[in-house]
Design a protein around this motif. Structure first.
Motif, PDB file in Angstrom:
ATOM      1  N   PHE A 131      36.837  37.265  48.472  1.00 16.72           N
ATOM      2  CA  PHE A 131      38.164  37.872  48.454  1.00 16.72           C
ATOM      3  C   PHE A 131      39.170  36.923  47.819  1.00 16.72           C
ATOM      4  O   PHE A 131      39.981  37.312  46.963  1.00 16.72           O
ATOM      5  CB  PHE A 131      38.618  38.226  49.873  1.00 16.72           C
ATOM      6  N   GLY A 132      39.137  35.639  48.243  1.00 16.18           N
ATOM      7  CA  GLY A 132      40.094  34.676  47.716  1.00 16.18           C
ATOM      8  C   GLY A 132      39.939  34.464  46.226  1.00 16.18           C
ATOM      9  O   GLY A 132      40.923  34.405  45.484  1.00 16.18           O
ATOM     10  N   SER A 133      38.694  34.339  45.762  1.00 16.50           N
ATOM     11  CA  SER A 133      38.459  34.118  44.333  1.00 16.50           C
ATOM     12  C   SER A 133      38.883  35.320  43.505  1.00 16.50           C
ATOM     13  O   SER A 133      39.479  35.179  42.426  1.00 16.50           O
ATOM     14  CB  SER A 133      36.974  33.815  44.096  1.00 16.50           C
ATOM     15  N   ALA A 134      38.594  36.548  44.022  1.00 19.16           N
ATOM     16  CA  ALA A 134      38.971  37.756  43.287  1.00 19.16           C
ATOM     17  C   ALA A 134      40.487  37.883  43.177  1.00 19.16           C
ATOM     18  O   ALA A 134      41.028  38.198  42.112  1.00 19.16           O
ATOM     19  CB  ALA A 134      38.379  38.983  43.982  1.00 19.16           C
ATOM     20  N   ILE A 135      41.184  37.620  44.280  1.00 14.79           N
ATOM     21  CA  ILE A 135      42.647  37.717  44.263  1.00 14.79           C
ATOM     22  C   ILE A 135      43.245  36.644  43.377  1.00 14.79           C
ATOM     23  O   ILE A 135      44.204  36.889  42.623  1.00 14.79           O
ATOM     24  CB  ILE A 135      43.195  37.617  45.704  1.00 14.79           C
ATOM     25  N   ASP A 136      42.665  35.449  43.398  1.00 13.86           N
ATOM     26  CA  ASP A 136      43.187  34.360  42.580  1.00 13.86           C
ATOM     27  C   ASP A 136      42.992  34.650  41.090  1.00 13.86           C
ATOM     28  O   ASP A 136      43.840  34.307  40.257  1.00 13.86           O
ATOM     29  CB  ASP A 136      42.469  33.059  42.958  1.00 13.86           C
ATOM     30  N   ALA A 137      41.862  35.295  40.755  1.00 11.09           N
ATOM     31  CA  ALA A 137      41.560  35.552  39.346  1.00 11.09           C
ATOM     32  C   ALA A 137      42.234  36.802  38.809  1.00 11.09           C
ATOM     33  O   ALA A 137      42.671  36.834  37.649  1.00 11.09           O
ATOM     34  CB  ALA A 137      40.043  35.662  39.162  1.00 11.09           C
ATOM     35  N   THR A 138      42.324  37.852  39.639  1.00 12.06           N
ATOM     36  CA  THR A 138      42.806  39.152  39.142  1.00 12.06           C
ATOM     37  C   THR A 138      44.035  39.662  39.868  1.00 12.06           C
ATOM     38  O   THR A 138      44.626  40.662  39.442  1.00 12.06           O
ATOM     39  CB  THR A 138      41.696  40.205  39.262  1.00 12.06           C
ATOM     40  N   GLY A 139      44.391  39.016  40.983  1.00 15.39           N
ATOM     41  CA  GLY A 139      45.514  39.511  41.770  1.00 15.39           C
ATOM     42  C   GLY A 139      45.129  40.635  42.705  1.00 15.39           C
ATOM     43  O   GLY A 139      45.992  41.198  43.386  1.00 15.39           O
TER      44      GLY A 139
END
Length: 913
Positions: free
Chosen positions: A853-861
């Motif tokens: 979740f953190g990586s996805a939000i950091d990469a794509t918002g």
């Protein structure tokens, strides 16, 4: 046990009195540098390391000579050996007063140290006068000669001030020479030597005398003595200088106060011998190491100043041990060390009656080396760290190692003795309970259950069920608290930004994920801890370990300047709670018969699993109020002007953890024959289905624990206007309950088919979550996650229902040489091992899901990339389940459709939460 001639009481008292008096004088000579060394250090300008080497040199000689002096005493008698060693040390002590260089002092100190070797002479000599049941008290009384160190500290400072340190050396040498002559005149040969002289028998050869030294047990006793005696000698030498330097005392006052330690560590040795005779040396050693560990921790803590930024200004306080508490603490430490010294030497004549000289000499040698090595270590560590209390830090580590080795060895002995007819065992004090049980034919209340037969109906009904259920009822709250602490970080990180911690979304998800990483890794190791430590001790230690992250969180969140690396460390420490599951389930599995094992483990796991929802329900309540008042610290101001006591998220578990740990220690039991061989279970790594089930179980339990860890932060990120912490506990609650309530579905339809449809349902749930995130619907989002948790619970039960059936199918194919009974046992063993291993692997979901979740939000918002990734993963799980197990020709197809007989049911040894 060898036959021995028992002397009269008068002869015994004569030998014991003369030996104790002579040893007291020898010990006074041996520790002479504790006082005169202080003045020598000033005269020669020695460093701390040089001073430590000087005071330790006599200890080295006294230690190295003990082995041979003990052997020679067995061969030639204590009367001649005591006199000769005292005369040799007296001559060296007298020469000491005529040398004035550091290196000559070291040379003469080597000869002086022979005085310390008289301990081995006295042990071998005195033990031959007494029967076994009185040897503990006799050797304890002889060991009181350690009071010679106190004699030196009381008297030598006054003589040194009046006449100089050279006069002290000359007087001590003269007294030692006189006592040596008196001992030779008034002492007699021991009964064994006298009988040998009459018969003309030859003494045992050196090789025969040294034969027992190959036993590990002898070296373990030596480590005990390295602390109880070696550390005593080291502290007796070190304390005067320590108190002069730290507390600014006069040398005379420091010597007298240090004598309090020497007295306590000497005169109570006789009492330690009495206790060892009455209750067993093992219990005395446990008390010695346990109390010493606590006292040394107190002594190790350096003086520290603290500044707390309070509501009305700074609060400044210090932690330091003033002189009076210090003296009382070292007196108490000396008391328990004296008990331990007697207990160590109680072991030797009992286990090695024909080799007291050699074994006692080696143990004394290693113990004496402690008196040589430790002062040098103290000086070096003091020079390196500049911390006064560093010497006690060294001893704290030493005691921890000794206690651990002792407990491991005792556990192994208990396991080997399990099931043995106690009439074949010697009636040592440690075995009183075993013999009482044999004589009375009943289960004696004891913390170690040496005979445990839950499959025996009579045993189970009379005593077994009551004991097993008590252990289960203590285990459940301990495991529940473990899950609370494991997952508490998931709620804490959701609140950190509101109280001033400026972390990115990815950093927050890292914090939420790390407990899962460490918890899953620890599970692999915790699975093997119960057979090593014992279930009672390990449950106590593993539960108490939760205090570290609980206190750490409570303190760290109160200061916005706390570095991020500190939060990373605390997140990893929360993994202690995750690891506890493996050891808890392993421990409880040993208590119950097969017919009740499944239900007991389901209760332990299911109710323990409720800790996640208990935590997510309780923490939002306790952080909203000052539950602990001033003790809990001030509140933190939130961005919207409110108040939070986020520290309560950690502190709230502290009293419950302490109570649970105490309850485990005083209420649980160890099973002596609770054994689990890693080598036997390692065969599962060659099994294809072990790895397939790891993949599937990661999809079910990994999703349950991963969404438990990641949902609070994800929900807060997606719906910032909703107080999500009031609702997120519902998901784990539903997941925990559905696992316990839906096992019948797998029994009715088959675990493979249920697992397949669970993964299909989880794919649809992910689609629903994506839809409601895009629609901005909080209630739809929450409803889809509750459905997801429900499905994970059903899948947890169904996947574990598959494992024993799979292995009962596979073992006959893989091991056709086994008979039916052996195949059943092998299938059960491998099923249990696979359950444990899959539970460890699946727990990594607690790391990967929040991190995704953190990586996805950091990469794509947006978390969408992670969610679609989960959907693809669940699709792979569904395909794998169908292909390997439920399709026509799959391993479980015919069994689940009634077209082939199901294998005979074998209950699992473990179940997962």
């Amino acid at each position: 046990m060898s036959s021995r001639v028992i002397a009269s009481v008068g002869e015994q008292n004569r030998a014991l009195g003369l030996s104790t008096f002579a040893f007291t004088i020898c010990f006074a000579v041996w520790t002479i540098f504790a006082i005169i060394g202080i003045e020598i250090k000033e005269e020669l300008g020695l460093s701390d390391t040089q001073f430590g080497l000087l005071v330790g040199t006599p200890i080295l000689t006294g230690s190295l000579t003990r082995l041979f002096l003990g052997v020679w005493t067995d061969q030639y008698g204590g009367r001649i050996m005591f006199s000769l060693t005292m005369l040799a040390s007296a001559a060296s002590t007298f020469l000491l007063s005529y040398v004035d260089s550091y290196y000559l002092l070291l040379l003469v100190a080597l000869g002086l140290g022979v005085a310390g070797g008289t301990f081995a002479v006295g042990v071998a000599y005195v033990s031959k006068w007494y029967p076994q049941e009185k040897q503990g008290a006799a050797l304890g009384f002889f060991g009181m000669g350690n009071v010679g160190a106190a004699l030196t500290k009381f008297v030598a400072p006054w003589i040194m001030v009046a006449l100089g340190w050279q006069a002290v050396a000359q007087i001590w040498a003269g007294v030692a020479a006189v006592v040596a002559v008196l001992f030779f005149i008034f002492a007699k040969d021991d009964p064994e030597l006298a009988a040998r002289k009459i018969s003309g028998a030859k003494p045992a050869t050196l090789k025969q005398q040294l034969e027992p030294l190959k036993n590990e047990q002898v070296w373990r006793f030596s480590l005990y003595y390295f602390f109880v005696f070696g550390a005593f000698v080291a502290l007796a030498l070190w304390l005067p200088k320590y108190m002069v330097g730290l507390y600014g005392l006069d040398v005379k006052v420091a010597g007298m106060l240090a004598a309090a330690f020497s007295l306590a560590a000497s005169v109570f040795r006789a009492y330690g011998g009495v206790l060892s005779d009455r209750y067993g040396a093992r219990k005395v050693m446990y008390a010695t190491f346990g109390v010493s560990l606590v006292l040394l921790f107190m002594l190790s803590y350096p003086s520290t100043d603290y500044i707390i930024h309070g509501i009305e200004g700074e609060i400044v306080f210090s932690t330091s041990m003033s002189l009076v508490p210090f003296v009382l603490t070292i007196f108490l430490l000396g008391f328990f060390m004296s008990l331990g010294k007697a207990a160590v030497y109680k072991h030797i004549p009992v286990y090695y009656p024909d080799h007291v000289g050699s074994v006692g000499g080696l143990v004394g040698l290693v113990g004496g080396l402690g008196g040589f090595i430790l002062p040098i270590v103290f000086g070096a560590v003091s020079d390196l760290t500049g911390i006064w209390t560093s010497c006690f830090m060294v001893l704290f580590g030493l005691v921890a190692v000794a206690l651990g080795w002792m407990h491991f060895a005792i556990r192994q002995m208990e396991q080997k003795a399990a099931g043995i007819d106690t009439r074949t065992l010697p009636e040592f004090p440690e075995m009183i309970e075993l013999h009482d049980k044999q004589r009375h034919g009943e289960l004696v209340p004891t913390k170690v259950l040496t005979e445990w037969a839950p499959e025996d109906p009579a045993f189970w009904e009379s005593a077994g069920e009551r004991i097993a259920r008590r252990n289960l009822y203590i285990s459940i709250p301990a495991l529940l608290l473990a899950f609370c602490v494991w997952m508490v970080w998931s709620v804490v990180v959701a609140k950190l930004p509101s109280i001033g911690f400026d972390y990115t979304t990815n950093q927050l998800f890292w914090l939420a994920a790390l407990p899962g990483l460490s918890g899953a890794t620890l599970r692999i190791f915790y699975s093997f801890m119960v057979p090593i430590f014992g279930g009672r001790l390990w449950t106590t230690l593993s539960t108490a370990s939760l205090l570290i992250p609980a206190f750490g969180i409570g303190y760290a969140v109160q200061n916005p300047d706390t570095p991020y690396v500190m939060f990373l460390a605390l997140a990893l420490l929360c993994g202690f709670g995750g690891g506890n599951f493996a050891s808890s389930m392993s421990n409880i599995s040993f208590f119950f018969p097969k017919a009740q094992k499944g239900n007991a483990l389901a209760l332990n796991a299911g109710l323990g699993n409720l800790g996640v929802s208990v935590m997510q329900f309780a923490v939002p309540l306790v952080i909203a109020a000052g539950v602990f008042g001033a003790l809990g610290g001030a509140s933190q101001q939130t961005a919207d002007g409110g108040q939070l006591w986020l520290q309560n998220a950690g502190f709230i578990w502290v009293p419950f953890v302490i109570a649970s740990a105490l309850l485990a220690w005083f209420g649980m039991n160890d099973i002596a024959d609770a054994k689990a061989s890693f080598a036997e279970q390692a065969v599962i790594f060659q099994r294809k289905h072990n790895w397939l089930m790891c993949w599937l179980y990661t999809g079910t339990f990994g999703s349950f624990i991963g969404f438990s860890a990641g949902l609070p932060l994800l929900a807060k990120h997606q719906f910032p206007d909703v107080d999500v912490l009031k609702f997120v506990f519902l998901g784990p609650l539903v997941g925990a309950l559905s696992r316990a309530a839906t096992g019948w579905v797998s029994d009715r339809w088959g675990g493979g088919r249920v697992t397949f449809w669970v993964f299909v349902g989880m794919m649809l749930a992910v689609v629903g979550i994506v839809y409601f995130i895009e629609a901005g619907s909080w209630w739809g989002f929450l409803g889809m996650f509750i459905a997801m948790f429900f499905l994970t619970g059903v899948g947890n039960a169904s996947t574990f229902q598959m494992i024993p059936i799979i292995m009962r199918q596979e073992v006959p194919r893989l091991m056709p040489h086994l008979d039916a009974a052996q195949r059943t046992r092998q299938a059960e063993k491998e099923s249990a091992a696979i359950v444990g291993f899959t539970s460890a692997i699946a727990a990594y979901g607690a790391f990967f899901i929040p991190k995704s979740f953190g990586s996805a939000i950091d990469a794509t918002g947006s978390p969408m990339a992670a969610l679609w990734g989960f959907c693809i993963f669940y699709g792979s799980c569904a395909v794998l389940t169908w292909w390997a197990y439920t399709r026509r020709g799959g391993l479980l197809h015919d069994i689940e459709r009634g077209k082939a007989p199901a294998p005979i049911s074998t209950p699992l040894v473990m179940k997962e939460a």
